[in-house]
Write a protein that holds these residues in place. Sequence first.
Motif, PDB file in Angstrom:
ATOM      1  N   GLN A  65      35.047  37.601  42.271  1.00  0.00           N
ATOM      2  CA  GLN A  65      36.346  36.834  41.778  1.00  0.00           C
ATOM      3  C   GLN A  65      36.264  36.626  41.037  1.00  0.00           C
ATOM      4  O   GLN A  65      37.416  36.273  40.202  1.00  0.00           O
ATOM      5  CB  GLN A  65      36.188  35.516  43.176  1.00  0.00           C
ATOM      6  CG  GLN A  65      36.949  34.873  43.575  1.00  0.00           C
ATOM      7  CD  GLN A  65      38.362  35.739  44.294  1.00  0.00           C
ATOM      8  OE1 GLN A  65      38.303  36.522  45.104  1.00  0.00           O
ATOM      9  NE2 GLN A  65      39.605  35.979  43.781  1.00  0.00           N
ATOM     10  N   ASP A 116      39.479  36.790  38.911  1.00  0.00           N
ATOM     11  CA  ASP A 116      40.447  35.490  38.619  1.00  0.00           C
ATOM     12  C   ASP A 116      40.848  35.814  37.298  1.00  0.00           C
ATOM     13  O   ASP A 116      41.974  35.361  36.550  1.00  0.00           O
ATOM     14  CB  ASP A 116      39.965  34.294  39.102  1.00  0.00           C
ATOM     15  CG  ASP A 116      39.599  33.273  40.446  1.00  0.00           C
ATOM     16  OD1 ASP A 116      40.455  34.217  40.750  1.00  0.00           O
ATOM     17  OD2 ASP A 116      38.637  33.261  40.345  1.00  0.00           O
ATOM     18  N   GLN A 145      44.372  37.828  36.313  1.00  0.00           N
ATOM     19  CA  GLN A 145      45.134  36.903  37.335  1.00  0.00           C
ATOM     20  C   GLN A 145      46.440  37.877  37.406  1.00  0.00           C
ATOM     21  O   GLN A 145      47.928  38.360  37.175  1.00  0.00           O
ATOM     22  CB  GLN A 145      46.023  36.385  35.792  1.00  0.00           C
ATOM     23  CG  GLN A 145      45.226  35.210  35.437  1.00  0.00           C
ATOM     24  CD  GLN A 145      45.932  34.132  34.513  1.00  0.00           C
ATOM     25  OE1 GLN A 145      46.464  35.089  33.677  1.00  0.00           O
ATOM     26  NE2 GLN A 145      46.111  33.288  34.485  1.00  0.00           N
TER      27      GLN A 145
END
Length: 284
Positions: A178, A182, A185
Amino acid sequence: MSKGELGIVEKGKNDLQTEADRSAQQCIVSSLSLQFPSIKIIGEEDQSSNSCPTPPEWLVTESDPNVLGLQCPKDLENVKEEEVIVWVDPLDGTSEYTQGLLDHVTVLIGVAVGEKAVGGVIHQPYYEYQNFAKPELSPGRTIWGISGIGTGGFDPKVAEEGKRIITTTRSHSNALVQAALDAIQPDDVLRVGGAGHKVMLLMEGKAHAYVFASAGCKKWDTCAPEAILSAAGGHLTDMLGRPYQYHASVQHLNASGVLATARKEDHAWYASRVPDSVREKLSS
């Protein structure tokens, strides 16, 4: 599948094996060994417990004349049979197979010479299975790629520009995975099963990159997809941008995750976005 009894065995946590896995590997290994007795074959499933002879009707003895008619790349012309390592995943996406998510399922046969993946096959046994009354009636689809030649069995496409669509694991996510997602993006994340299926999404223009910042998949998961993706203009490495090796004595685990991009020229950007904290964990 047609019998309604998959013969499921638990090999470990979140690691299933079915009768389809065992039978497919027996078919593949026996067929390749018959035609090429000196090659080294490494399969996902343990063959030592399978002492049953392969039914004659399972043996594949024919080759695609269209592929055999192609000009062999110069750097592969003098390869000896004993220099070839074949990595076999007889059923990639077993968990999804047991859940009826059949579009995630692939059969992977990767060919390596020395340390490098040079050719591969991705077979989708249930391609467009929704169009058939019974899934097992689908004729499937076979994709292939060879370094220095290109690909066959499908029409490669490029994903839409101006967006960033990432594919990643469906069932093996964690904090590291994750964190990497992240940092990139993405505009959208496609969580699907099977390394072969994920790489197919890149080559079909449905995703830009495949990001899996965790140990978990093995060399038989990535050898064939890497070879075909590379032949199609893409690139596959670990999450730190380092190439994986596929020689016979290499460890089977891809300990530093997987980063693949549909276009090789985009790969460095994705590798540069991997957070230092993720790099440190995957390097240790």
